[in-house]
Structures are given as structure tokens and as C-alpha cells.
Write an enzyme that holds these catalytic residues in place. Structure first.
Site, PDB file in Angstrom:
ATOM      1  N   HIS A 207       0.778  -1.308  -0.114  1.00  0.00           N
ATOM      2  CA  HIS A 207      -0.015   0.081   0.092  1.00  0.00           C
ATOM      3  C   HIS A 207       0.623   1.111   0.067  1.00  0.00           C
ATOM      4  O   HIS A 207       0.182   2.331  -0.033  1.00  0.00           O
ATOM      5  CB  HIS A 207      -0.898  -0.064   1.242  1.00  0.00           C
ATOM      6  CG  HIS A 207      -0.231   0.294   2.462  1.00  0.00           C
ATOM      7  ND1 HIS A 207       0.588  -0.667   3.158  1.00  0.00           N
ATOM      8  CD2 HIS A 207      -0.082   1.424   3.264  1.00  0.00           C
ATOM      9  CE1 HIS A 207       1.114  -0.212   4.214  1.00  0.00           C
ATOM     10  NE2 HIS A 207       0.801   1.161   4.369  1.00  0.00           N
TER      11      HIS A 207
HETATM   12  C1  UD1 Z   1      -2.130   5.325   5.977  1.00  0.00           C
HETATM   13  C2  UD1 Z   1      -0.751   5.952   6.445  1.00  0.00           C
HETATM   14  C3  UD1 Z   1      -0.020   4.680   6.529  1.00  0.00           C
HETATM   15  C4  UD1 Z   1      -0.398   3.474   6.880  1.00  0.00           C
HETATM   16  C5  UD1 Z   1      -1.612   3.247   5.978  1.00  0.00           C
HETATM   17  C6  UD1 Z   1      -2.170   1.738   6.768  1.00  0.00           C
HETATM   18  C7  UD1 Z   1      -0.462   8.224   6.395  1.00  0.00           C
HETATM   19  C8  UD1 Z   1       0.610   9.298   5.586  1.00  0.00           C
HETATM   20  N1  UD1 Z   1      -0.116   7.138   6.005  1.00  0.00           N
HETATM   21  O1  UD1 Z   1      -2.130   5.240   4.517  1.00  0.00           O
HETATM   22  O2  UD1 Z   1       1.395   5.102   7.072  1.00  0.00           O
HETATM   23  O3  UD1 Z   1       0.635   2.436   6.829  1.00  0.00           O
HETATM   24  O4  UD1 Z   1      -2.563   4.275   6.437  1.00  0.00           O
HETATM   25  O5  UD1 Z   1      -3.464   1.732   5.727  1.00  0.00           O
HETATM   26  O6  UD1 Z   1      -0.977   8.534   7.296  1.00  0.00           O
HETATM   27  N2  UD1 Z   1      -9.439   4.685   1.753  1.00  0.00           N
HETATM   28  C9  UD1 Z   1     -10.561   4.020   1.951  1.00  0.00           C
HETATM   29  N3  UD1 Z   1     -11.375   3.563   3.161  1.00  0.00           N
HETATM   30  C10 UD1 Z   1     -10.585   4.121   4.399  1.00  0.00           C
HETATM   31  C11 UD1 Z   1      -9.563   4.613   4.345  1.00  0.00           C
HETATM   32  C12 UD1 Z   1      -8.947   5.217   3.140  1.00  0.00           C
HETATM   33  O7  UD1 Z   1     -11.279   3.394   0.872  1.00  0.00           O
HETATM   34  O8  UD1 Z   1     -11.228   3.749   5.474  1.00  0.00           O
HETATM   35  C13 UD1 Z   1      -8.713   4.802   0.661  1.00  0.00           C
HETATM   36  C14 UD1 Z   1      -9.226   6.364   0.086  1.00  0.00           C
HETATM   37  O9  UD1 Z   1      -9.342   6.243  -1.227  1.00  0.00           O
HETATM   38  C15 UD1 Z   1      -7.813   6.919   0.481  1.00  0.00           C
HETATM   39  C16 UD1 Z   1      -6.691   6.154   0.398  1.00  0.00           C
HETATM   40  O10 UD1 Z   1      -7.493   4.790   0.863  1.00  0.00           O
HETATM   41  O11 UD1 Z   1      -7.675   8.227  -0.464  1.00  0.00           O
HETATM   42  C17 UD1 Z   1      -5.476   6.318   0.944  1.00  0.00           C
HETATM   43  O12 UD1 Z   1      -6.072   6.547   2.653  1.00  0.00           O
HETATM   44  P1  UD1 Z   1      -4.947   7.480   3.385  1.00  0.00           P
HETATM   45  O13 UD1 Z   1      -5.591   7.240   4.878  1.00  0.00           O
HETATM   46  O14 UD1 Z   1      -4.772   8.877   3.079  1.00  0.00           O
HETATM   47  O15 UD1 Z   1      -3.499   6.685   3.605  1.00  0.00           O
HETATM   48  P2  UD1 Z   1      -3.165   5.254   3.553  1.00  0.00           P
HETATM   49  O16 UD1 Z   1      -2.588   4.778   2.196  1.00  0.00           O
HETATM   50  O17 UD1 Z   1      -4.264   4.399   4.030  1.00  0.00           O
END
Ligand code: UD1
Length: 367
Positions: A207
């Protein structure tokens, strides 16, 4: 003592759960704040049930956004809670955007409210400033009053930065959760549910933006996985970011030979890691969990902020820059190396009692 504990994203929940429970067991007032950085049932809700986390006292519901917007939204919504609650301590864990946002807010409010900031998992460094987590870790440590470290390398990093006078070695709190949940995870028996034999399949998680936000980088990794899948099942619980990008880049055909499943809960994931021949990952937490489980791990990154998982544990880095052949060869070597028993080769302080030491450290710093 009143303590606000902050959780925001999936890797936070298994770190916060034992801390909240140890605070309550010692008769302290624990206030749980969920920032809502992760919000899907699969990325958040199910962990509260499984880990016996109480419902959050506050949910900031910030959701997904750019790093800047997400951080700013958490800060805006966290400030009134700190002002109203007036805690002795705010405790943040790990390195996600919610960690940084609540750390900065607490530091800004410190003179007005008198609250102090503790960082759990302090001192880890990748020295890769392209990782958003590195910025989050370094800034959070710089503004914290108490730096609770998981390993000697973290202590050494803080000493190098002149921050060791605020550091206290407590061990790895995520392992409290792992050891507590392992018997129940084994009952879940995910390999049987997926009809893959224990000890034969490769488990993959992916991820990191550097691996999945770039079409060429993602193609290289998926091609390697397709190569591995010729010999053994490859199980991939897919992160929403990874699925979205694989589809967007037109790489769906490379997912077809893999056992792609939706993101799984904590016990299901632990069951899958425990039964794997080898784990391939870009996650920080899995490098640590496989070390404790004794399962070989291949990390798909240029470096790791958790070097102790390689020096003491079962982790190894795939050759960088990643190539399908390099990943394939490292995965084969890791499978051939075989596994250790649970807890056979673990760093000091990864013993299931870190939360107790964290609470003791907080209490000893309250006037
Ligand atoms: C975040 C953390 C990362 C951690 C990871 C675990 C930061 C900078 N990154 O990254 O360190 O390893 O979480 O997962 O804080 N989304 C969903 N459902 C959710 C949450 C997110 O569909 O409940 C999708 C959305 O499209 C979103 C994308 O995932 O834009 C990324 O989510 P985000 O929280 O920005 O970062 P992660 O890649 O999950």
C-alpha cells in the site's frame, strides 16, 4: 491521571488497544479519540470489536484527503477536545498523519492547557524523506515531552538527534496485542477458509505510495507476484489505494492469478501471517509481527525504519531497485530459510508487557 489516546488509521488500533486497557486497569481516566482518517468497516470499525476497544469518546470524522488537508482537518477538530478535556497527557502512536496532527496541536496548546505529549514508537527512522511517515515521525518526536521507544536502535537514533533525555525504552506495544490475540487468531483459521494449506502460500500486503501510486513500480511488483503464483498460492488482502490504482493503471490482468481478497480484520490477518510460508510486504507492522511469529518476511522497500526485524528477526529487504527477478529470488530464499517458533528470536521488550511500562512511564512523569 487523565490521558487522551489518539487512533486514526488501521495500524494505530492494535497499538492503542492495550494502552487504553492498561490505563483503565490502573484506575486512570482514558479518553479515546478516533480521528476518522480510516473510516470503512474493513479499515476501522471491525478492529474496535475484535480488539475490545471501547467506542471512541470522540470521532473527528476527517476522512480521506490530501496529506495537508487531512492533517489540517484533524488539527482543527482536535483542538477543542484538548481544551475541554484538559488532559495530563496526550498519547499518540506510530507515524500516520493523525499522529502528526494531534502531536502538533498538543504542542501548540501545551502552554495554555498544561498537557504533555507522549509518542509511542518514537525514534524509528527510515531516513527517506519521500515517505510521508518519516516527516510524521521526526516532527512528532521533536515536539514530544516523552519518547517511548520500541527498540535499542530507536534509542540510538534519538541520542544522535540530542533527544535521548526525553526517551524511555518500553518495548513494542503492538506485540502485546499479538500475543494476546494469537490463540483466537488460530481458531479463525483463515488458511482453511481460503482452502490454502498452512505453510505453503505467500501472503502479500502492498500500500505504500512509492510502490502503488506509480504504474511502473506497481507493475514490477505484480509481475513478481504472478511469477510466485506459478509455484504456490499468493494471497493478497488488497488495500483500497492499491485496488484503485491497479484498476486505474490497467493492471487488473496481473491480479487474476492471485488470491485477491478484501482487507481483513486483525485476527484474520494474524491467522494468515501465522500460516504463511513467507510474507511479502511494504508495511512496517508486518515486519514486526512476522519477526515475533518466526515467519520469513521480505520487505519491498529500499530501506526499513525497523532494522531490528532484520538483525534479530526474520526480515530481509528485496534488492533495490525492485525487479521481478530480484523479488522472486528473495522470496524463494526466504521460503527456503524456513520459520522459527513463536517468540524464539525477538528483540528485548517485545514480550506482551509494553503497555504496562507505558502507563508506568506516564504516571512517573505526572507531578
Ligand atoms: C495510511 C498511513 C500509512 C499506513 C496506512 C495503513 C499516512 C501518511 N499514511 O496510508 O502510514 O501504513 O494508512 O493503511 O498517514 N481509503 C478507503 N477507506 C478508508 C481509508 C482510506 O477507501 O477507510 C482509501 C481512500 O481512497 C484514500 C486512500 O485509501 O484516499 C488512502 O488513505 P490514506 O488514509 O490517505 O492513506 P493510506 O494509504 O491508508
Amino acid at each position: 491521571m487523565r490521558v487522551i489516546a489518539v487512533a486514526g488509521a488501521r495500524p494505530n488500533f492494535m497499538k492503542v488497544a492495550p494502552i487504553v486497557s492498561a490505563l483503565k486497569a490502573a484506575g486512570h481516566d482514558a479518553v479515546l479519540v478516533h480521528t476518522g482518517q480510516h473510516y470503512d468497516v474493513q479499515m476501522s470499525g471491525q478492529f474496535f470489536d475484535e480488539l475490545d476497544l471501547p467506542a471512541p469518546d470522540f470521532n473527528l470524522e476527517v476522512g480521506s484527503a490530501s496529506h495537508t488537508q487531512q492533517t489540517a482537518r484533524v488539527m482543527e477538530r482536535f483542538e477543542p477536545i484538548v481544551r475541554e478535556t484538559r488532559p495530563d497527557w496526550v498519547i499518540v502512536v506510530g507515524d500516520v498523519n493523525s499522529t502528526l496532527a494531534c502531536a502538533l496541536t498538543t504542542a501548540q496548546l501545551r502552554p495554555a492547557v498544561g498537557c504533555r505529549l507522549a509518542h509511542v514508537e518514537a525514534g524509528l527512522r527510515s531516513r527517506d524523506w519521500d515517505m510521508p511517515e518519516e516527516l510524521n515521525r521526526v516532527v512528532t518526536d521533536r515536539v514530544s515531552d516523552l519518547l517511548l521507544t520500541p527498540s535499542p536502535d530507536a534509542q540510538a537514533n534519538l541520542a544522535q538527534e540530542g533527544l535521548d533525555d526525553r526517551a524511555s525504552f518500553v518495548g513494542n506495544v503492538m506485540i502485546d496485542t499479538l500475543l494476546g490475540q494469537l490463540p483466537r487468531a488460530r481458531e479463525v483459521d483463515m488458511p482453511r477458509r481460503l482452502s490454502v494449506a498452512r505453510g505453503t502460500y505467500v501472503l502479500v500486503t502492498l500500500h505504500r505510495p512509492s510502490n502503488v501510486d506509480d504504474a511502473d513500480a506497481l507493475r514490477v511488483i505484480l509481475e513478481a507476484l504472478v511469477g510466485i503464483a506459478r509455484d504456490r498460492p499468493v494471497v493478497l488482502p488488497i488495500h483500497p489505494r492499491t485496488r484503485k490504482n491497479a484498476v486505474g493503471f490497467g493492471l487488473e490482468a496481473l491480479l487474476a492469478p492471485l488470491r485477491v481478497i478484501e482487507p481483513v480484520g486483525y485476527r484474520e490477518m494474524l491467522s494468515l501471517s501465522d500460516g504463511a510460508a513467507c510474507v511479502l510486504t511494504d508495511s512496517g507492522g508486518l515486519q514486526e509481527e512476522t519477526t515475533v511469529l518466526g515467519v520469513p518476511c521480505v520487505t519491498l522497500r529500499a530501506q526499513t525504519e525497523r532494522p531490528i526485524t532484520a538483525t534479530v528477526g526474520t526480515n530481509r529487504l528485496a534488492p533495490w531497485p525492485l525487479t521481478p527477478a530480484g523479488i522472486l529470488a528473495t522470496a524463494h530464499a526466504a521460503v527456503a530459510a524456513g520459520r522459527f517458533g513463536v517468540g524464539e528470536r525477538v528483540p528485548e521488550g517485545w514480550d506482551g508487557r509494553a503497555a504496562e511500562r507505558i502507563v508506568a512511564a506516564l504516571a512517573s512523569h505526572v507531578d
